[in-house]
Design an enzyme around this catalytic site. Structure first.
Site, short mmCIF file in Angstrom:
data_model
loop_
_atom_site.label_atom_id
_atom_site.label_comp_id
_atom_site.label_asym_id
_atom_site.label_seq_id
_atom_site.Cartn_x
_atom_site.Cartn_y
_atom_site.Cartn_z
N TYR A 162 0.62 -2.80 6.82
CA TYR A 162 2.04 -2.18 5.63
C TYR A 162 2.36 -0.99 7.04
O TYR A 162 3.77 -0.47 6.85
CB TYR A 162 2.00 -1.95 4.74
CG TYR A 162 2.22 -2.11 3.32
CD1 TYR A 162 2.28 -3.34 2.87
CD2 TYR A 162 0.56 -2.73 2.72
CE1 TYR A 162 2.03 -4.30 2.07
CE2 TYR A 162 0.75 -2.77 1.60
CZ TYR A 162 0.80 -4.11 1.54
OH TYR A 162 0.62 -4.54 0.35
N ASN A 168 12.95 -4.81 -2.53
CA ASN A 168 11.40 -5.13 -2.49
C ASN A 168 10.80 -5.20 -3.67
O ASN A 168 10.10 -3.61 -3.86
CB ASN A 168 10.53 -4.48 -1.08
CG ASN A 168 9.55 -4.75 -0.77
OD1 ASN A 168 9.16 -5.61 -1.71
ND2 ASN A 168 8.74 -4.29 0.58
N HIS A 213 5.31 -10.94 -8.21
CA HIS A 213 5.02 -12.08 -8.20
C HIS A 213 4.49 -12.37 -9.73
O HIS A 213 3.90 -13.54 -9.68
CB HIS A 213 3.68 -11.55 -7.14
CG HIS A 213 3.47 -11.37 -5.79
ND1 HIS A 213 4.07 -12.90 -4.75
CD2 HIS A 213 3.43 -10.56 -5.53
CE1 HIS A 213 4.06 -11.55 -3.49
NE2 HIS A 213 3.87 -10.59 -3.55
N HIS A 250 10.24 -8.21 2.21
CA HIS A 250 8.68 -7.13 2.34
C HIS A 250 7.83 -7.51 3.92
O HIS A 250 8.08 -8.06 4.04
CB HIS A 250 7.61 -9.36 1.54
CG HIS A 250 7.72 -9.57 0.15
ND1 HIS A 250 7.74 -8.23 -0.36
CD2 HIS A 250 8.18 -10.36 -0.14
CE1 HIS A 250 8.13 -9.11 -2.46
NE2 HIS A 250 9.22 -10.46 -1.63
N SER A 274 4.81 -7.05 4.90
CA SER A 274 4.09 -8.65 5.20
C SER A 274 4.84 -9.66 5.11
O SER A 274 5.13 -9.60 4.12
CB SER A 274 3.09 -8.05 4.62
OG SER A 274 2.92 -8.05 3.01
N ARG A 279 0.11 -14.17 -3.45
CA ARG A 279 1.54 -13.96 -3.21
C ARG A 279 2.01 -14.61 -2.73
O ARG A 279 3.61 -14.55 -1.87
CB ARG A 279 1.68 -12.72 -1.50
CG ARG A 279 0.02 -11.61 -2.40
CD ARG A 279 0.37 -10.36 -1.47
NE ARG A 279 -1.26 -9.76 -1.19
CZ ARG A 279 -1.26 -8.65 -2.45
NH1 ARG A 279 -0.10 -7.97 -3.23
NH2 ARG A 279 -2.38 -7.61 -2.01
O1 CA2 Z 1 5.04 -6.79 1.63
C1 CA2 Z 1 5.10 -6.17 0.86
O2 CA2 Z 1 6.20 -5.40 0.91
C2 CA2 Z 1 4.86 -6.02 -0.46
O3 CA2 Z 1 6.15 -6.55 -0.83
C3 CA2 Z 1 3.98 -5.29 -0.98
C4 CA2 Z 1 3.08 -5.25 -1.85
C5 CA2 Z 1 2.77 -6.33 -2.42
O4 CA2 Z 1 2.27 -6.50 -3.85
C6 CA2 Z 1 3.56 -7.87 -2.26
O5 CA2 Z 1 2.86 -8.85 -2.44
C7 CA2 Z 1 4.24 -7.66 -0.56
C8 CA2 Z 1 2.62 -4.17 -2.30
C9 CA2 Z 1 3.02 -2.47 -2.03
C10 CA2 Z 1 2.46 -1.68 -1.98
O6 CA2 Z 1 2.18 -1.19 -1.06
C11 CA2 Z 1 1.54 -0.41 -0.61
C12 CA2 Z 1 1.02 0.65 0.93
C13 CA2 Z 1 0.78 1.04 1.17
C14 CA2 Z 1 -0.57 1.71 0.25
C15 CA2 Z 1 -1.21 0.91 -0.97
C16 CA2 Z 1 0.60 0.71 -1.62
#
Ligand code: CA2
Length: 148
Positions: free
Chosen positions: A25, A76, A82, A102, A104, A113
């Site tokens: 991220y 987002n 999901h 998103h 990622s 995902r």
């Molecule tokens: O890639 C993305 O923006 C996601 O929406 C991020 C979500 C994930 O569940 C999706 O599949 C893709 C996760 C968000 C949590 O982000 C964190 C970042 C740093 C530390 C902990 C969580």
């Protein structure tokens, strides 16, 4: 909110952005992302209402709040992407342009995902572009703002 407002909604755990998993991220915090969105929107004469919640119902309420009368929405939904038929239904009731973002590339990660309940109820998608994807989403909305 008014017809120059871009509503940017962030789902669960995005408040932790910058704290863990920088390889996935990046190092920016959610406050950095808000600043990025505000600066991008300002270049188009738009304002940003930037929110984050860990609660599905709160996100549904906010989508409903923005369903009409604003320039558009950037979403987002994080993990709810999901899982959430409720968020999908709320987004499908919107009359303003919606962009799914998103950070990622969800299609290059774990199988669970790969599917998004939100994809076909959004008008545009910016996936796997890092936090710069939020800026791209605001640019797209500026070009496709409701009533534009
Ligand atoms: O890639 C993305 O923006 C996601 O929406 C991020 C979500 C994930 O569940 C999706 O599949 C893709 C996760 C968000 C949590 O982000 C964190 C970042 C740093 C530390 C902990 C969580």
């Amino acid at each position: 909110m008014d017809d120059r407002t871009v509503l940017v909604l962030n789902g669960p755990n995005l408040n932790l952005l910058g704290e863990r998993e920088p390889a996935v991220y990046g190092h920016d915090t959610l406050a950095d992302v808000e600043r990025l969105c505000v600066a991008t929107a300002a270049r188009h004469g738009l304002t940003v209402d930037f929110r984050q919640s860990n609660h599905e119902g709160t996100l549904v309420d906010w989508v409903q709040e923005g369903r009409a009368g604003i320039a558009g929405m950037v979403v987002n939904a994080a993990g709810y992407t999901h899982t959430s038929v409720a968020l999908r239904d709320a987004l499908s009731a919107c009359r303003v342009p919606r962009v799914e973002v998103h950070i990622s590339d969800i299609h290059a990660r774990e199988e669970f995902r790969h599917h998004s309940y939100l994809t076909d109820v959004c008008d545009h998608h910016v996936i796997g572009r890092g936090v710069a994807g939020y800026s791209e989403a605001v640019d797209w909305l500026a070009a496709h703002a409701a009533g534009a």
